[in-house]
Write a protein that holds these residues in place. Structure first.
Motif, short mmCIF file in Angstrom:
data_model
loop_
_atom_site.label_atom_id
_atom_site.label_comp_id
_atom_site.label_asym_id
_atom_site.label_seq_id
_atom_site.Cartn_x
_atom_site.Cartn_y
_atom_site.Cartn_z
N THR A 14 0.85 -1.29 -0.04
CA THR A 14 -0.06 -0.02 -0.09
C THR A 14 0.74 1.40 0.05
O THR A 14 0.13 2.33 -0.21
CB THR A 14 -1.16 0.15 1.18
OG1 THR A 14 -0.30 -0.10 2.45
CG2 THR A 14 -2.06 -0.98 1.15
N ASP A 15 2.23 1.03 0.09
CA ASP A 15 2.94 2.25 0.06
C ASP A 15 3.58 2.47 -1.36
O ASP A 15 4.16 1.59 -2.02
CB ASP A 15 4.32 2.04 0.87
CG ASP A 15 5.32 3.24 0.61
OD1 ASP A 15 5.63 3.95 -0.49
OD2 ASP A 15 6.05 3.52 1.80
N ALA A 16 2.85 3.60 -2.07
CA ALA A 16 3.07 3.43 -3.38
C ALA A 16 4.34 3.60 -4.13
O ALA A 16 4.68 2.71 -5.13
CB ALA A 16 2.03 4.78 -3.88
N ALA A 17 5.42 4.33 -3.39
CA ALA A 17 6.57 4.48 -3.94
C ALA A 17 7.19 3.18 -3.77
O ALA A 17 7.97 2.65 -4.70
CB ALA A 17 7.35 5.59 -3.00
N LYS A 18 6.95 2.42 -2.62
CA LYS A 18 7.58 1.10 -2.41
C LYS A 18 7.14 0.14 -3.61
O LYS A 18 8.06 -0.78 -4.32
CB LYS A 18 7.34 0.48 -0.99
CG LYS A 18 8.33 -0.51 -0.46
CD LYS A 18 7.91 -0.64 1.14
CE LYS A 18 8.41 -1.69 1.55
NZ LYS A 18 7.86 -2.26 3.05
N ALA A 19 5.80 0.14 -3.79
CA ALA A 19 5.28 -0.81 -4.98
C ALA A 19 5.86 -0.58 -6.14
O ALA A 19 6.34 -1.49 -6.89
CB ALA A 19 3.70 -0.39 -4.94
N VAL A 20 6.30 0.59 -6.52
CA VAL A 20 6.89 0.99 -7.84
C VAL A 20 8.53 0.42 -7.77
O VAL A 20 8.94 -0.28 -8.78
CB VAL A 20 6.90 2.28 -8.39
CG1 VAL A 20 7.69 2.63 -9.50
CG2 VAL A 20 5.33 2.80 -8.39
N LYS A 21 8.95 0.71 -6.67
CA LYS A 21 10.34 0.15 -6.45
C LYS A 21 10.28 -1.38 -6.63
O LYS A 21 11.34 -2.08 -7.20
CB LYS A 21 10.97 0.83 -5.13
CG LYS A 21 12.23 0.92 -5.14
CD LYS A 21 12.73 1.55 -3.80
CE LYS A 21 14.01 0.96 -3.43
NZ LYS A 21 14.32 1.13 -1.99
N ILE A 22 9.46 -2.20 -5.88
CA ILE A 22 9.29 -3.57 -5.97
C ILE A 22 9.16 -3.88 -7.38
O ILE A 22 9.95 -4.86 -7.85
CB ILE A 22 8.39 -4.14 -4.82
CG1 ILE A 22 8.79 -3.71 -3.46
CG2 ILE A 22 8.00 -5.48 -5.14
CD1 ILE A 22 7.53 -4.17 -2.61
N ALA A 23 8.06 -3.36 -7.95
CA ALA A 23 7.85 -3.86 -9.45
C ALA A 23 9.07 -3.72 -10.38
O ALA A 23 9.28 -4.57 -11.05
CB ALA A 23 6.53 -2.95 -9.99
#
Ligand code: BMP
Length: 214
Positions: A14-23
């Motif tokens: 749910t942390d958008a910045a973290k989600a993009v980094k993971i992706a």
């Protein structure tokens, strides 16, 4: 959607910045990114477009509504560059047909049987019927439970060449290689990857596990 690795990330971070980094960090190991309400509600629907620059995006909105509402939701996902959407087959033939028509070139995947224990009560008894109906409506494939590989086999016998995407691996107790061996084309994995200290290593471990069975 490509099938290089047979792995789809359920990006419920749910942390958008973290989600993009993971992706970005797992893009070599996955064939697609599945987004669900947790990320959409925290990041906004624009995240679909942002992630589509990294990989194919499947919008897991589990749409179960009247045909008109189904169309509006599917159009909203596809216009933001989703390559696929997930709908509930139990909404019926008219709703499924509308989803397929609204999706155009994007794929519609229908949930036949849910992977959690509660899914055994109402979805499982009708899974065969829903898979047959989905095939007649022109869906691209089905969601079937990695927690019950024997049920993937059953759905495969009805699905023919349609795709089977299978969640329930890891945190829910299912095995990725058993799901692929039972007939799934892809496993969908969430917490085991995005919740790991090193998501890229967690993703490549699963990719290596299923490679011999693809
Ligand atoms: P996890 O690997 O963290 O259990 O995540 C599984 C993902 O797949 C979640 O996004 C969940 O909503 C979805 N899912 C599921 O677990 N079972 C189903 O039957 C259908 C799903 O879409």
């Amino acid at each position: 959607m490509r099938r290089d690795t047979g792995l789809i990330i359920a990006l419920d971070e749910t942390d958008a910045a973290k989600a993009v980094k993971i992706a970005e960090s797992i893009s070599d190991s996955v064939d697609a990114i599945k987004v669900n309400w947790p990320l959409i509600l925290s990041a906004g629907p624009e995240i679909i477009t942002e992630l589509s620059e990294i990989s194919d995006v499947i919008c897991d909105f589990k749409i179960a509504d009247i045909p008109n509402t189904v169309r509006l939701i599917v159009e909203g996902a596809v216009s933001r560059k989703a390559s696929g959407v997930i709908v509930h087959a139990f909404a019926g033939e008219d709703s499924l047909k509308e989803a397929v028509s609204a999706a155009g070139k994007a794929d519609v995947f229908a949930v036949t049987e849910m992977s959690h224990p509660g899914g055994a009560r109402f979805t499982a008894p009708h899974a065969e019927e829903m898979a047959g109906m989905g095939a007649r409506c022109g869906v691209a494939g089905f969601i079937a439970p990695a927690t019950r590989p024997e049920r993937i086999k059953m759905i495969r016998s009805i699905a023919g060449k349609l795709k089977i995407l299978s969640p329930g691996v890891g945190a829910q107790g299912g095995s990725a290689s058993s799901a692929i061996s039972a007939g799934a084309d892809y496993v969908i994995v969430g917490r085991t990857i995005y919740g790991a200290e090193d998501p890229a290593s967690a993703a490549s471990l699963i990719r290596d596990e299923i490679r011999p069975f693809l």
